[in-house]
Design a protein around this motif. Structure first.
Motif, short mmCIF file in Angstrom:
data_model
loop_
_atom_site.label_atom_id
_atom_site.label_comp_id
_atom_site.label_asym_id
_atom_site.label_seq_id
_atom_site.Cartn_x
_atom_site.Cartn_y
_atom_site.Cartn_z
N ILE A 60 37.10 28.32 56.50
CA ILE A 60 38.12 29.52 57.27
C ILE A 60 39.53 29.58 57.78
N VAL A 61 39.94 28.57 57.17
CA VAL A 61 41.83 28.65 57.67
C VAL A 61 41.47 30.57 55.92
N GLU A 62 41.11 30.93 54.59
CA GLU A 62 40.89 31.40 54.25
C GLU A 62 41.01 33.01 55.05
N ALA A 63 39.88 32.82 55.65
CA ALA A 63 38.94 34.01 56.07
C ALA A 63 39.49 34.80 56.73
N TYR A 64 41.16 33.49 58.07
CA TYR A 64 41.59 33.97 58.86
C TYR A 64 42.99 34.83 58.48
N ARG A 65 43.45 33.85 57.32
CA ARG A 65 44.54 34.75 55.98
C ARG A 65 44.38 36.15 55.34
N ASP A 66 43.50 36.11 55.27
CA ASP A 66 43.02 37.21 54.25
C ASP A 66 42.00 38.17 54.72
N HIS A 67 42.67 39.12 55.43
CA HIS A 67 42.53 40.38 56.12
C HIS A 67 42.19 41.42 55.58
N THR A 68 41.90 41.55 53.95
CA THR A 68 41.62 42.29 52.83
C THR A 68 39.95 42.13 52.50
N VAL A 69 39.57 41.23 53.37
CA VAL A 69 38.33 40.98 52.77
C VAL A 69 37.39 40.90 54.57
N PHE A 70 38.26 39.76 54.91
CA PHE A 70 37.48 39.87 56.76
C PHE A 70 38.33 40.02 58.02
N SER A 71 37.77 41.00 58.05
CA SER A 71 38.81 42.22 59.77
C SER A 71 38.28 41.15 60.45
N THR A 72 39.26 41.86 61.31
CA THR A 72 39.09 41.52 62.70
C THR A 72 38.70 42.78 63.47
N TYR A 73 38.76 43.86 62.87
CA TYR A 73 37.81 45.01 63.18
C TYR A 73 36.65 45.55 63.88
N GLN A 74 35.95 45.61 64.69
CA GLN A 74 34.98 46.02 65.41
C GLN A 74 34.17 44.58 65.18
N THR A 75 34.14 43.71 65.56
CA THR A 75 33.51 41.91 65.32
C THR A 75 32.92 41.60 66.40
N PRO A 76 32.37 41.88 67.57
CA PRO A 76 31.78 41.06 68.30
C PRO A 76 30.20 40.64 67.61
N VAL A 77 29.43 39.42 68.09
CA VAL A 77 28.84 39.11 67.83
C VAL A 77 28.01 38.27 68.91
N PRO A 78 26.79 38.64 69.98
CA PRO A 78 25.82 40.11 69.19
C PRO A 78 26.97 41.69 69.00
#
Length: 408
Positions: free
Chosen positions: A66-84
């Motif tokens: 989870i920390v890695e996903a927070y830090r690595d925006h090159t893989v886990f972007s905050t762009y257009q993320t809503p679920v659903p």
């Protein structure tokens, strides 16, 4: 729990990583909605799994991942993320933009929420908290959500944005739909309404600016001395609207639910009303154990993560409540230790998109608790609390929380 679905899962998801899980669904009778997440741990689900619910998404279950996903925006972007998913979804500023572009509005907002800036808000926060509590303190009971927890952060938002108090119920209704609804048409209409309100607000501040945050945003200039793009201004306002309301409301609810059932905790904080360092240390622990939010990311490109194949545009859910109770990171993680010395919780995220308003959120909790305990030192859950008050989703919490105490 390995299940097979019709229609089948995406072809890059192996059957052993499929789990039937809906983070909006809280079973009837479950008093604590975070338990839907911790039940997964007890069931022994994979540390990275995929669920077809809510449009289909991955879930990460280990603190390190989870920390890695927070830090690595090159893989886990905050762009257009809503679920659903909602397409198109506003590109919120700066949270929905990855570095380095997100620095433009983050640099604009960060000075407004530093510890020093927040300390300058304390008198107003105290006034608001005391005023709300005095409305019901003599009565001997309240619905903590309706009477305090929902109104306090939303009223603070109105004040910081230079909006009149009379609009409080309007903003409460908009926030409730945004965080609770899963109906696509209702969600889309709700976002349109929020943007219409923000558009009118920023035009008003542009014509007649004040010293509030909305005026600061609309009057700011880019590196070339030009006004920021109007859409970016609206997207920045949208972020501030949705980021600081529901999370604070439900964090307050969880904390008061704990205090109502734990006399030693009430005594701990009463004994430290004038010791802000110890008080804040205890609040950090309550923030850890009562992480109400799960944040979303979107995969930027086909890749492998921890041996799992991810595809571009896959949604990923990061449950903070799971990370904050990882036994590999926290000693005795299920216990609440108000003097916990090392507390690397992720309630506010980590990395480039860590919550700008974390200092304000903690100060809102601290001031609320201080003003409350000075007026209502002992209280308990009201047995008349109606059933079915818990809800899940990106922010978990309660529709109501009835408390009682000896009336004055």
């Amino acid at each position: 729990m390995t299940l097979h679905f019709q229609p089948p899962a995406p072809d890059h998801v192996p059957p052993e990583r499929m789990v039937d899980f809906d983070f909006f669904a809280v079973p009837p009778g479950m008093a604590d909605p975070t338990e839907i997440w911790h039940d997964l741990v007890r069931q022994g689900v994979p540390s990275i799994f995929y669920t077809p619910r809510n449009g289909g998404h991955w879930v990460l279950m280990d603190y390190a991942d989870i920390v890695e996903a927070y830090r690595d925006h090159t893989v886990f972007s905050t762009y257009q993320t809503p679920v659903p998913p909602i397409e198109p979804f506003p590109v919120v500023q700066p949270q929905g933009v990855d570095p380095p572009e997100h620095n433009v509005f983050r640099r604009l907002l960060a000075p407004l929420f530093t510890p020093i800036a927040v300390r300058g808000m304390v008198d107003e926060l105290q006034r608001r908290a005391a005023g709300l509590i005095e409305r019901f303190a003599a009565r001997g009971q309240c619905d903590f959500i309706a009477d305090f927890a929902a109104r306090y952060p939303t009223g603070t938002f109105l004040h910081l944005f230079g909006l009149p108090e009379e609009r409080l119920d309007e903003f409460l209704a908009l926030a409730s739909t945004f965080f609770r609804s899963t109906a696509p048409a209702e969600r889309a209409d709700n976002i349109t309404q929020i943007y219409a309100v923000l558009d009118a607000l920023f035009h008003e501040k542009q014509a007649s600016p004040g010293t509030d945050i909305a005026s600061t945003i609309v009057l700011a200039r880019d590196a070339n001395g030009q006004p920021h793009d109007w859409t970016d201004i609206l997207n920045c306002g949208f972020l501030l609207f949705v980021a600081g309301l529901d999370t604070v409301t439900n964090t307050l609810a969880y904390i008061w639910r704990y205090l109502a059932t734990t006399p030693d905790a009430r005594r701990y904080f009463r004994d430290r009303l004038d010791d802000p360092d110890a008080f804040l240390r205890g609040i950090e622990e309550l923030m850890r154990i009562n992480a109400v939010s799960s944040l979303f990311r979107r995969v930027t490109h086909d890749c492998e993560f921890r041996g799992v194949q991810l595809r571009r545009n896959d949604r990923v859910v990061l449950p903070n409540t799971i990370a904050n109770r990882d036994p590999r990171v926290f000693e005795n993680p299920q216990a609440i230790d108000l003097d916990r010395a090392v507390n690397v919780h992720v309630t506010f995220g980590v990395g480039p998109h860590r919550c700008i308003g974390s200092h304000l959120a903690k100060r809102e909790v601290m001031v609320s608790m201080q003003e409350w305990l000075r007026r209502i030192p002992d209280f308990e859950l009201d047995p008349a609390q109606p059933p079915g008050a818990a809800f899940g989703g990106s922010v978990m919490g309660f529709d109501s929380l009835w408390l009682r105490w000896p009336p004055r």
